[in-house]
Design a protein around this motif. Structure first.
Motif, PDB file in Angstrom:
ATOM      1  N   PRO A 158      24.574 -13.701  21.823  1.00 10.28           N
ATOM      2  CA  PRO A 158      25.332 -13.258  23.007  1.00 10.28           C
ATOM      3  C   PRO A 158      25.699 -14.398  23.952  1.00 10.28           C
ATOM      4  O   PRO A 158      24.935 -15.348  24.130  1.00 10.28           O
ATOM      5  CB  PRO A 158      24.383 -12.268  23.683  1.00 10.28           C
ATOM      6  N   SER A 160      27.535 -13.333  26.990  1.00 11.49           N
ATOM      7  CA  SER A 160      27.650 -12.663  28.278  1.00 11.49           C
ATOM      8  C   SER A 160      26.335 -12.800  29.046  1.00 11.49           C
ATOM      9  O   SER A 160      25.266 -12.428  28.538  1.00 11.49           O
ATOM     10  CB  SER A 160      27.965 -11.180  28.071  1.00 11.49           C
ATOM     11  N   TYR A 163      24.563  -9.482  29.515  1.00  8.99           N
ATOM     12  CA  TYR A 163      23.874  -9.014  28.314  1.00  8.99           C
ATOM     13  C   TYR A 163      22.601  -9.825  28.062  1.00  8.99           C
ATOM     14  O   TYR A 163      21.543  -9.278  27.752  1.00  8.99           O
ATOM     15  CB  TYR A 163      24.811  -9.113  27.111  1.00  8.99           C
ATOM     16  N   ARG A 167      18.695  -8.507  27.958  1.00  7.50           N
ATOM     17  CA  ARG A 167      17.847  -8.828  26.805  1.00  7.50           C
ATOM     18  C   ARG A 167      16.590  -9.572  27.258  1.00  7.50           C
ATOM     19  O   ARG A 167      15.482  -9.308  26.769  1.00  7.50           O
ATOM     20  CB  ARG A 167      18.635  -9.703  25.808  1.00  7.50           C
ATOM     21  N   TYR A 195      24.624  -2.060  29.617  1.00  9.91           N
ATOM     22  CA  TYR A 195      23.613  -2.560  28.681  1.00  9.91           C
ATOM     23  C   TYR A 195      22.269  -1.866  28.887  1.00  9.91           C
ATOM     24  O   TYR A 195      21.519  -1.645  27.932  1.00  9.91           O
ATOM     25  CB  TYR A 195      23.468  -4.073  28.826  1.00  9.91           C
TER      26      TYR A 195
END
Length: 414
Positions: A158, A160, A163, A167, A195
């Motif tokens: 990823p 972003s 994001y 995470r 998300y």
């Protein structure tokens, strides 16, 4: 038979140019018809926010040059010469393979372009402007892209920050079963909520300086609770996670206004910062900010670049097979003519012998099979050699020689 490419993309043309060089479906059809007027019956238009490109199959150099004029003629109010890219042959095919795999995208390795290429070919097929060669080349490019996606998983690294932040939150404290407060109602906060919705949280509460902006979030995320911005600290005391993503020039969460009584994790997605860095000193608090997330994003970008190099090798491997097929397909008309002549000779000989001899039904079938097998055996090696020819000039010379020797044009064959 050669493969060609021309068009503009984000590398040479700014957004204001790309916006004006965009194909509607009606314009695509108009382009196909103009190309057909040049004798180019197979073409595909790939028009996205970052590119407006045309891929086509042609016979003569004059047609390739004409395609450039047709493209420019679609946008007569613009001078596109300085922005246009064009490639031919294996270079054009390699470019299509890289585009389809996301290796030529603004966001390296993104997946969306794969579907866009498939849709572009489907439109050409539907309108009747695609054929064996274009179908095969694009299909091979799509297959190659899917293989890369499966083996390398470039897009799963990823980029972003929103994001990556969610995470990272999950790694640090786990999101499932937790109570979450989101401060902000703009694009970054909306992405964070999107998300977050992938996890089974106990509850999600949102607030914003402008209450009506926060209420609009509920239209997209019906499960969230909305509270006034002034009540954020009271709600924070009941939460395990706080995410702040505003455009405020001031702190939204101050250390002197909130003392954690239980373990809490802060995610600051704002620049300038929303959450007081003094929380780093709190034993009960964990603070994740943009500096840490940017480092992860940069590492992921470097990993995408490394994987893209591996992807380039996969493209080269797949491209060899497609190029070999295309080179062999150039001789298809000559080979079909030979086989057509063979079938004609078999039929003529069979009919003559059948009239001269009294043959049973079984013998008639056997005779035809023997005649056909004999002539096919004679042609087998020449056909193999024709397929091995790799230089286009040689192929054209052999095609002319075959037509002359077997008098295909005179007999109307081939």
């Amino acid at each position: 038979m050669r493969f060609g490419f021309l068009g503009i993309n984000y590398k040479k043309a700014q957004l204001d140019i790309r916006d004006r060089v965009s194909f509607t479906d009606t314009m695509k059809l108009d382009f196909f018809q103009r190309a057909e007027g040049l004798g180019v019956s197979q073409s595909m238009v790939l028009s996205t926010c970052n590119r407006s490109e045309v891929y086509f199959v042609y016979e003569k150099e004059e047609q390739a040059k004409g395609m450039g004029r047709v493209y420019e003629g679609m946008f007569p109010e613009l001078n596109l010469k300085e922005y246009l890219n064009n490639l031919s042959g294996q270079e054009a095919m390699a470019y299509l393979f890289r585009v389809t795999a996301g290796l030529e995208s603004l966001v390296l390795g993104e997946d969306q372009i794969l579907g866009q290429v498939q849709e572009a070919l489907d439109y050409s097929k539907t309108m009747g402007f695609s054929g064996k060669e274009l179908n095969r080349i694009v299909r091979d490019a799509v297959t190659c892209a899917k293989r890369m996606k499966s083996e390398l998983k470039i897009s799963e690294k990823p980029l972003s920050v929103s994001y990556i932040g969610i995470r990272q939150l999950d790694r640090v404290c786990g999101i499932a079963g937790k109570r979450v407060l989101v401060i902000g109602s703009g694009k970054t906060a909306t992405l964070a909520l999107k998300y977050l919705s992938e996890y089974e949280t106990e509850s999600i509460t949102a607030c914003s300086r402008t209450y009506m902006h926060a209420k609009r979030l509920k239209e997209e995320f019906s499960q969230i609770h909305i509270i006034p911005y002034e009540e954020r600290y009271q709600r924070m005391a009941q939460c395990h996670i706080v995410i702040s993503a505003t455009a405020s020039p001031h702190l939204t969460v101050r250390r002197d206004a909130f003392k954690p009584r239980q373990p809490i994790t802060f995610l600051d997605l704002a620049s300038p910062r929303d959450i007081d860095t003094e929380f780093d000193r709190e034993l009960q608090a964990t603070l994740i900010n943009l500096d840490a997330l940017q480092e992860i994003a940069e590492e992921n970008w470097r990993e995408r670049e490394r994987l893209a190099k591996e992807g380039g090798k996969i493209v080269e491997e797949a491209l060899k097979e497609t190029d070999m097929w295309l080179r062999q397909s150039r001789m298809d008309s000559a080979i079909e003519s030979l086989q057509h002549r063979c079938s004609g000779i078999v039929e003529d000989s069979y009919q003559y012998l059948n009239r001269k001899m009294e043959l049973s039904l079984r013998e008639q079938k056997l005779l035809k099979k023997v005649l056909h097998a004999s002539l096919q055996r004679l042609l087998r090696e020449p056909i193999k050699e024709l397929k091995r020819l790799g230089i286009e000039q040689e192929q054209e010379e052999y095609k002319r020689l075959i037509e002359q020797l077997f008098q295909f044009e005179k007999d109307g064959q081939g």
